[in-house]
Design a protein around this motif. Structure first.
Motif, mmCIF file in Angstrom:
data_model
loop_
_atom_site.group_PDB
_atom_site.id
_atom_site.type_symbol
_atom_site.label_atom_id
_atom_site.label_comp_id
_atom_site.label_asym_id
_atom_site.label_seq_id
_atom_site.Cartn_x
_atom_site.Cartn_y
_atom_site.Cartn_z
ATOM 1 N N GLN A 87 0.857 -1.187 0.000
ATOM 2 C CA GLN A 87 0.000 0.000 0.000
ATOM 3 C C GLN A 87 0.895 1.240 0.000
ATOM 4 O O GLN A 87 1.188 1.831 1.037
ATOM 5 C CB GLN A 87 -0.930 -0.023 1.219
ATOM 6 N N GLY A 88 1.322 1.625 -1.192
ATOM 7 C CA GLY A 88 2.299 2.692 -1.319
ATOM 8 C C GLY A 88 1.812 4.047 -0.860
ATOM 9 O O GLY A 88 2.627 4.957 -0.650
ATOM 10 N N TRP A 89 0.516 4.225 -0.701
ATOM 11 C CA TRP A 89 -0.047 5.508 -0.277
ATOM 12 C C TRP A 89 0.138 5.758 1.221
ATOM 13 O O TRP A 89 -0.048 6.874 1.685
ATOM 14 C CB TRP A 89 -1.543 5.551 -0.605
ATOM 15 N N MET A 90 0.515 4.716 1.977
ATOM 16 C CA MET A 90 0.592 4.870 3.428
ATOM 17 C C MET A 90 1.768 5.741 3.848
ATOM 18 O O MET A 90 2.873 5.632 3.310
ATOM 19 C CB MET A 90 0.733 3.505 4.114
ATOM 20 N N SER A 91 1.529 6.589 4.832
ATOM 21 C CA SER A 91 2.597 7.357 5.461
ATOM 22 C C SER A 91 3.342 6.450 6.443
ATOM 23 O O SER A 91 2.848 5.363 6.793
ATOM 24 C CB SER A 91 2.001 8.545 6.221
ATOM 25 N N PRO A 92 4.528 6.863 6.901
ATOM 26 C CA PRO A 92 5.227 6.047 7.902
ATOM 27 C C PRO A 92 4.373 5.765 9.141
ATOM 28 O O PRO A 92 4.391 4.649 9.669
ATOM 29 C CB PRO A 92 6.454 6.899 8.242
ATOM 30 N N SER A 135 -7.438 9.618 -7.610
ATOM 31 C CA SER A 135 -7.078 10.911 -8.190
ATOM 32 C C SER A 135 -6.645 11.934 -7.161
ATOM 33 O O SER A 135 -5.984 12.917 -7.509
ATOM 34 C CB SER A 135 -8.249 11.458 -9.004
ATOM 35 N N ALA A 136 -6.999 11.734 -5.883
ATOM 36 C CA ALA A 136 -6.537 12.663 -4.847
ATOM 37 C C ALA A 136 -5.016 12.649 -4.730
ATOM 38 O O ALA A 136 -4.422 13.610 -4.215
ATOM 39 C CB ALA A 136 -7.172 12.324 -3.502
ATOM 40 N N ASP A 137 -4.378 11.592 -5.215
ATOM 41 C CA ASP A 137 -2.914 11.510 -5.203
ATOM 42 C C ASP A 137 -2.283 12.158 -6.433
ATOM 43 O O ASP A 137 -1.058 12.282 -6.497
ATOM 44 C CB ASP A 137 -2.465 10.049 -5.135
ATOM 45 N N ARG A 138 -3.096 12.542 -7.390
ATOM 46 C CA ARG A 138 -2.565 13.143 -8.613
ATOM 47 C C ARG A 138 -2.384 14.651 -8.403
ATOM 48 O O ARG A 138 -3.204 15.292 -7.739
ATOM 49 C CB ARG A 138 -3.502 12.883 -9.782
ATOM 50 N N PRO A 139 -1.349 15.243 -8.980
ATOM 51 C CA PRO A 139 -1.096 16.670 -8.734
ATOM 52 C C PRO A 139 -2.089 17.605 -9.410
ATOM 53 O O PRO A 139 -2.298 18.727 -8.947
ATOM 54 C CB PRO A 139 0.313 16.886 -9.288
ATOM 55 N N GLU A 140 -2.741 17.172 -10.476
ATOM 56 C CA GLU A 140 -3.580 18.074 -11.264
ATOM 57 C C GLU A 140 -4.874 18.413 -10.532
ATOM 58 O O GLU A 140 -5.620 17.522 -10.123
ATOM 59 C CB GLU A 140 -3.934 17.439 -12.614
ATOM 60 N N SER A 141 -5.162 19.696 -10.407
ATOM 61 C CA SER A 141 -6.439 20.100 -9.816
ATOM 62 C C SER A 141 -7.595 19.877 -10.785
ATOM 63 O O SER A 141 -8.748 19.732 -10.355
ATOM 64 C CB SER A 141 -6.393 21.572 -9.395
ATOM 65 N N ASP A 142 -7.301 19.838 -12.089
ATOM 66 C CA ASP A 142 -8.348 19.661 -13.097
ATOM 67 C C ASP A 142 -8.379 18.231 -13.631
ATOM 68 O O ASP A 142 -8.800 17.993 -14.764
ATOM 69 C CB ASP A 142 -8.163 20.644 -14.245
ATOM 70 N N TRP A 143 -7.986 17.262 -12.802
ATOM 71 C CA TRP A 143 -7.930 15.862 -13.242
ATOM 72 C C TRP A 143 -9.241 15.410 -13.854
ATOM 73 O O TRP A 143 -9.261 14.698 -14.862
ATOM 74 C CB TRP A 143 -7.586 14.956 -12.054
ATOM 75 N N LEU A 187 -15.633 9.149 -6.775
ATOM 76 C CA LEU A 187 -14.723 10.285 -6.908
ATOM 77 C C LEU A 187 -13.934 10.453 -5.616
ATOM 78 O O LEU A 187 -14.486 10.815 -4.574
ATOM 79 C CB LEU A 187 -15.516 11.558 -7.203
ATOM 80 N N LEU A 188 -12.648 10.158 -5.679
ATOM 81 C CA LEU A 188 -11.742 10.368 -4.547
ATOM 82 C C LEU A 188 -10.954 11.633 -4.844
ATOM 83 O O LEU A 188 -9.957 11.607 -5.571
ATOM 84 C CB LEU A 188 -10.812 9.167 -4.379
#
Length: 296
Positions: free
Chosen positions: A19-24, A115-123, A145-146
């Motif tokens: 789960q690469g999205w996890m913080s430490p 998509s919340a992990d994507r940098p684009e605000s207009d994704w 929609l995430l």
């Protein structure tokens, strides 16, 4: 006891699907295997009678595994899966058709991109997103929609362009109770709520503020805004287990929402039934036994 459809939870095998999205900090607390049996051990005593299992990683192998889990359990009524949008917009329709042909695909009820992990605000206006929304509309699948709050304006425009597709905004739009006032949140989602094809998940409550007591304090006013904008027939509960275990037990998540409903004096059986399960059943088209109703 309230009978609940949990419209948003996860499971994972950390070794097979990191789960690469996890913080430490998340890896320290929830960075271990979480099985369907683990979820059921907490959810069923809280009144849950069915669920929607939602994707966690950008991995094509996860969706068929989740469909197999759903086929093996009467509790998992639906699966929100994933297709690879980074493969290009021209491939999206074929990918959607492919997952709809997988064994157990009768339990496939939706798709989402992290998509919340994507940098684009207009994704939501990107060619790949448009292809996903079109394909889901044609396949009668819901789009989860995430989104980050800054991605909501583009999503409003995208939803208007795809009137034949049903959407669900996950996690109260990822608002932060510590920093966003209820009226500001309402202002940010009001145009999205005006689109009848959009529902809202009252989910990930444990992540809405730094401390559980702050969630309890902040939820009622935000829930009032959600009820007034979307209406109970477009609100659905989701635990976001096991991410919720960062700060709350499953029972605490349920009790936090129930406490907010009591504080707001939401006593109407229809409104309560919608939030605790009826909306999820209708929106995702879940096949539920006639004996299973939203309330006992």
């Amino acid at each position: 006891m309230t009978r609940i459809i949990d419209a948003h939870h996860h499971v994972w095998d950390i070794e097979r699907r990191p789960q690469g999205w996890m913080s430490p900090e998340q890896r320290r607390v929830i960075g271990k295997d979480r099985s369907l049996a683990d979820w059921a051990a907490e959810a069923v005593p809280a009144g849950v009678v069915g669920s929607v299992l939602v994707q966690t990683v950008r991995d094509a192998g996860e969706t068929p595994e989740f469909l197999a889990l759903a086929a093996s359990s009467p509790l998992v009524l639906g699966v929100v899966g994933w297709v690879d949008l980074d493969a290009g917009p021209d491939s999206v329709a074929a990918q959607v058709d492919g997952v709809r042909r997988l064994p157990g695909a009768e339990r496939l009820v939706g798709l989402r991109d992290q998509s919340a992990d994507r940098p684009e605000s207009d994704w939501a206006l990107s060619p790949a997103a448009r292809a996903l929304f079109d394909a889901c509309g044609e396949a009668d699948l819901v789009v989860d929609l995430l989104l980050r709050p800054d991605q909501v304006p583009a999503a409003i425009e995208a939803v208007r362009r795809h009137a034949g597709t049903r959407f669900v905004l996950d996690h109260l739009g990822n608002t932060d109770f510590d920093t966003v006032a209820p009226q500001a949140w309402r202002d940010s989602v009001e145009e999205l709520a005006a689109c009848p094809a959009v529902a809202l998940k009252v989910s990930a409550l444990a992540a809405r503020a730094a401390r559980p007591r702050d969630v309890r304090r902040g939820l009622p006013a935000h829930l009032r805004a959600a009820l007034e904008t979307f209406g109970p027939s477009r609100l659905m509960f989701g635990s976001d287990w096991p991410v919720s275990q960062m700060t709350m037990s499953y029972a605490e998540v349920v009790d936090t929402l129930e406490s907010a409903l009591r504080e707001l004096e939401v006593h109407d059986p229809g409104a309560r039934d919608d939030l605790w399960g009826g909306t999820a059943i209708r929106w995702y088209g879940l096949a539920v036994s006639p004996q299973v109703t939203a309330r006992a």
